[in-house]
Design an enzyme around this catalytic site. Sequence first.
Site, short mmCIF file in Angstrom:
data_model
loop_
_atom_site.label_atom_id
_atom_site.label_comp_id
_atom_site.label_asym_id
_atom_site.label_seq_id
_atom_site.Cartn_x
_atom_site.Cartn_y
_atom_site.Cartn_z
CG ASP A 1 -1.87 1.09 1.35
OD1 ASP A 1 -2.31 1.58 0.30
OD2 ASP A 1 -2.17 1.49 2.49
CG ASN B 1 4.10 -4.89 6.91
OD1 ASN B 1 3.94 -4.62 8.10
ND2 ASN B 1 3.18 -4.63 6.00
CD GLU B 2 -0.41 -5.87 7.48
OE1 GLU B 2 -0.86 -5.77 6.33
OE2 GLU B 2 -0.91 -5.30 8.46
CG ASN C 1 0.93 -4.07 11.16
OD1 ASN C 1 1.68 -3.69 12.06
ND2 ASN C 1 1.31 -4.16 9.89
CE1 TYR D 1 -4.43 0.61 10.16
CE2 TYR D 1 -3.60 -1.61 9.89
CZ TYR D 1 -3.41 -0.25 9.84
OH TYR D 1 -2.19 0.27 9.46
CE1 TYR E 1 -8.69 -0.47 5.39
CE2 TYR E 1 -6.88 -1.00 6.87
CZ TYR E 1 -7.36 -0.34 5.75
OH TYR E 1 -6.52 0.44 5.00
CD GLU F 1 1.03 -1.12 9.46
OE1 GLU F 1 -0.14 -1.11 9.01
OE2 GLU F 1 2.01 -1.50 8.80
CE LYS G 1 -5.67 3.12 7.52
NZ LYS G 1 -5.52 2.98 6.07
C1 GCB Z 1 -1.32 -2.32 6.72
C2 GCB Z 1 -0.03 -2.25 5.98
C3 GCB Z 1 0.31 -0.84 5.55
C4 GCB Z 1 -0.95 -0.14 5.02
C5 GCB Z 1 -1.95 -0.08 6.14
C6 GCB Z 1 -3.26 0.59 5.74
O1 GCB Z 1 -1.61 -3.23 7.43
O2 GCB Z 1 1.03 -2.81 6.68
O3 GCB Z 1 1.30 -0.89 4.56
O4 GCB Z 1 -0.67 1.13 4.52
O5 GCB Z 1 -2.25 -1.36 6.58
O6 GCB Z 1 -3.37 1.79 5.87
O7 GCB Z 1 -4.15 -0.11 5.25
#
Ligand code: GCB
Length: 594
Positions: A162, A414-415, A468, A470, A474, A505, A569
């Site tokens: 992203d 990462n992820e 990470n 959200y 999300y 994150e 973000k």
């Molecule tokens: C994540 C990713 C990061 C994205 C972020 C997002 O989990 O590691 O690269 O930018 O989410 O904002 O969706």
Amino acid sequence: MLRPQENASRERKSLNGLWRFALDGASEGRAAGWFRGPLPASREMAVPASFNDIPADAAVRDFFGDVWYQTRAWVPRGWGERRIVLHFESATHRATVWVNDEEVVSHEGGYTPFEADITEHVVPGEEIRLTVLVNNTLSFQSIPPGVIEDTPAGKRQRYWHDFFNYAGLHRSVWLCSTSPAHVSDITVVTDLDGGNGVVDYRVETAGPEPVETTVVLRDADGMDVARGAGLSGALQVPDVHPWAPRNGYLYDLEVQLRDGAGALLDCYHQSVGVRTVEVDGARFLINGAPFYFTGFGKHEDLAVIGKGHNDAFMLHDFELLRWIGANSFRTSHYPYSEDVLDYADRQGVVLIDEVAAVGQNMGIGGGIFGAQGYPTFSPDTVNDESREVHAQAIRELVARDKNHPSVVLWSIANEPESDTEASENYFRPLFALAKGLDPSRPVGFVNVMLAPHGKCRVSQFGDVLMLNRYYGWYVDSGDLQAAEIAWEEELRAWAGEGKPIIITEYGADTYPGLHSVTPTPWSEEYQVDYLDMNHRVFDRIDAVVGEQMWNFADFATTSGPMRVGGNKKGAFTRDRQPKAAAHALRRRWRRERP
Ligand code: GCB
């Protein structure tokens, strides 16, 4: 590989500036020998910078394939009898280099340095033509991965990270000279023993055998504090001034090589921060004291220059980190410029240093990246060859950054997909590799929400859990009450693992200037409420040893219905103005933690 420096025995000459530049969409330049003369149909291009946003042209911005850079440089006439080296701090994502008509080096991987000994190809006092073929195509065998797809509109580059695929010569290019007998590598590992420090050093040399290797350690005032002889040893530092978060105290280790007559052949100044890092149960210790990470996942991302390094913006970003009370950041999602690492050392800012392995997960997406249609791990997608490229990226990161006291933790991905047997088999040897390369630092990877506690099969290998999440963005978007319950439940389960947890994150897109009295995603108020909810959860769980909000600043991404002019973000806008969230974080991070 040592970073070029100027000292009593070494010279370096910057090749930064305006180079010639040409796109080569048909990949014909190599066969046509474009390196043999002036680049056809070229324009000027700034180095260091990403090329994408400099011309006002979508065909350049979205270009994938071969691009050519060319410049001319004089080899200083005083460099007879010297070893002459061409050094690139990075070329994204791979490059081949010619000096005049001779190919001198190729390198895979967009964020680590490479160099070529060009002594045999140049004549001091004469001018050279330097041509670089840079390719920015991503495949399942590159780090990060991507794929080129045939579509009715033609070929398109797709990738699963992203952030925008900025490419080019992002960092400095140097022409350097050393003595033929030279220091080729230095490794320092430090320890603390009561009030005293220990600096274990190991020197590698190349070229004709020097007769004598000596080292001197000096404090920040330039006073000698220890001396040693030989290629390795342990220096004792009485009454040491440790390197510590927010106290970037550095010693200077000077390595000298001499010939039989005692004449100086080569020397190198390696800065050293004396500190220890350790994981003890669910605690993360720096110098034996529990450390709580506050800060961000960042990006190298600026208007116009993309991922190009810029000293003024670097200083400003660190000023903002200080302003907001952050003590750390993660180099999400790739190794950053060495200027950043050097500055973090001096500032006492703590880093999680990440390999560019981002996007190895075909499960993520839907809304963000569209349906994937690929398995992550398979003979045709991420496979054994990808793992070897990934392993090499880990080797190069550790080789480059092993001596930085600011780096306290390696992040090797990462992820990625991490809930399958294939992922477990892929990552097991990579963790073993990273731990073998650097037994002095913990190693981890960043876990994605799709592989929650109980499902993730890769976390077992990490010394630290990096998550990470959200909740409230999300998932449970707009419902922070539901998010708080679900988040706490998952986090408590992870805490049962007995390892330290860093939230690498958590974040909510926020359009600056959008306001609401009710909880409305994208508003500045919602971002603040979202952060408050997260912080309540973190404060209830002892195993949480850090919070790095996503992201320091808004940044460029591919276009898509979820991205309004990029990822929003940031606590700061892309031009570094604070959103309300920045003030909220400042209030939290600048108060003494209980
Ligand atoms: C994540 C990713 C990061 C994205 C972020 C997002 O989990 O590691 O690269 O930018 O989410 O904002 O969706």
